[in-house]
Design an enzyme around this catalytic site. Structure first.
Site, mmCIF file in Angstrom:
data_model
loop_
_atom_site.group_PDB
_atom_site.id
_atom_site.type_symbol
_atom_site.label_atom_id
_atom_site.label_comp_id
_atom_site.label_asym_id
_atom_site.label_seq_id
_atom_site.Cartn_x
_atom_site.Cartn_y
_atom_site.Cartn_z
ATOM 1 N N SER A 127 59.756 -119.539 -13.189
ATOM 2 C CA SER A 127 60.744 -120.524 -13.622
ATOM 3 C C SER A 127 61.551 -119.979 -14.795
ATOM 4 O O SER A 127 61.261 -118.907 -15.324
ATOM 5 C CB SER A 127 60.054 -121.833 -14.043
ATOM 6 N N SER A 129 61.850 -121.216 -17.867
ATOM 7 C CA SER A 129 61.487 -121.794 -19.164
ATOM 8 C C SER A 129 61.462 -120.768 -20.295
ATOM 9 O O SER A 129 61.509 -121.136 -21.466
ATOM 10 C CB SER A 129 60.129 -122.489 -19.080
ATOM 11 N N LYS A 184 54.235 -119.119 -22.232
ATOM 12 C CA LYS A 184 55.060 -119.693 -23.297
ATOM 13 C C LYS A 184 54.902 -118.829 -24.536
ATOM 14 O O LYS A 184 54.129 -117.878 -24.571
ATOM 15 C CB LYS A 184 54.636 -121.134 -23.628
ATOM 16 N N SER A 288 62.135 -126.612 -20.729
ATOM 17 C CA SER A 288 60.749 -126.140 -20.795
ATOM 18 C C SER A 288 59.798 -127.311 -21.012
ATOM 19 O O SER A 288 59.943 -128.075 -21.975
ATOM 20 C CB SER A 288 60.590 -125.124 -21.935
#
Length: 323
Positions: A127, A129, A184, A288
């Site tokens: 993705s 994010s 992350k 996100s």
């Protein structure tokens, strides 16, 4: 018997893989690799100590019978004897397919299991994010021992190494569903007071320094977004933040553990990071799902530290390390 058992095992593996690929269930590759290592080890041991010696014994018995037959015929004055046991001996010594595809694969599977469990593990970015640091389709490597050595499958840390620092990009098991891996950036460590209000990040009351870098074309959303360089500790990295975009922060229903450590307002969220946990965010701040919504990452969920893109088939210039 063994060939039928092996066929059943391969059939089960095919069904598991197909269901995983088609989305009927979420697979656990670590567990699958562990099971494959154990099963192929069992075949390898059986081959080494039972099946291979039995084939050698059968081949030696055939050679002995042929030698005895030729000796008896020689006593009768017959020196020319038809037949050659070499091809039959080779067939007896040949490893059957069900051992070739199990015991024969054990060294390779063992090497992959050890490498992936304790050294480096590959991941694919699914993705946007982490844009602009990581793009969709990036194939990354994760250092599995940087934060300590963990036992595979059960994820129990047995050797302590470095602690995650602000600015580190980490892969972890999603606290809401530990079958899923997330990536992350660590923005706050245990004991920190982290605040994200009006699209500005502050750690312990100090705003994280940011510098505008112009617009960035986000291929995932097919639009331009303002790009900034943000500094967390010694790490300077890119982020996307759109000051014109209003964001509403609400905790997800799954945010249960240490929910009282966070306060939500119309401007943003402020949290006190509990011991043994980390507050993480995506670099694409307006796109996100991260600690702002579902809470903190426990230390036991951390898989490792992401440190380089090893391949992007759509853009080879993406290969290299990143901050």
């Amino acid at each position: 018997m063994m060939s039928a058992l092996t066929a059943v095992l391969y059939g089960a593996l095919l069904v598991y893989g197909a269901g995983w690929w088609l989305g009927y269930w979420i697979g656990n590759f670590s567990l699958l690799l562990f099971v494959l290592t154990v099963v192929t080890l069992a075949y390898w041991l059986a081959e080494r100590f039972k099946f291979a010696p039995a084939r050698v014994a059968a081949a030696e018995a055939l050679t002995a019978q042929d030698t005895q037959r030729r000796a008896e015929l020689g006593k009768m004055g017959i020196s020319q004897v038809d037949g050659n046991v070499d091809s039959a001996r080779e067939r007896l010594l040949m490893q059957p397919w069900w051992l070739d595809w199990t015991a024969g694969l054990f060294p390779v599977i063992l090497a992959v299991f050890l490498l992936r469990s304790f050294l480096f593990e590959p991941f694919k970015i699914p993705s946007g994010s982490m844009v602009p640091t990581l793009l969709v389709g990036d194939l990354i490597l994760v250092n599995k021992f940087h934060y300590g050595v963990r036992l595979p499958v059960i994820n129990t840390k047995i050797i302590q190494n470095n602690d995650p620092k602000r600015g580190d990009v980490i892969v972890f098991r999603y606290p809401v569903d530990t079958r899923v891996d997330y990536i992350k950036r660590v923005v706050a460590i245990p004991g920190d007071e982290v605040t994200y209000t009006n699209q500005q990040l502050a750690i312990n009351g100090q705003l994280a320094p940011v510098q505008p870098q112009g617009d960035f074309y986000d291929e995932d959303s097919m639009r331009y977004a303002p790009r900034f360089t943000e500094k967390l500790g010694a790490v300077a990295h890119g982020i996307l933040v759109d000051p014109k975009r209003a964001s509403i922060y609400r905790p997800m229903e799954s945010f249960v553990n240490f929910r009282d450590n966070c306060r939500y307002t119309a401007e943003g969220v402020s949290c006190k990071v509990p011991a043994g946990h980390y507050f993480v965010m995506g670099d694409n701040r307006d796109n996100s799902q991260d600690s702002r919504y579902w809470g903190f990452v426990p230390d036991e969920n951390i898989v490792g530290r992401a440190f380089m893109v090893w391949m992007n088939f759509g853009n080879l210039r993406r290969i290299g390390s990143f901050d």
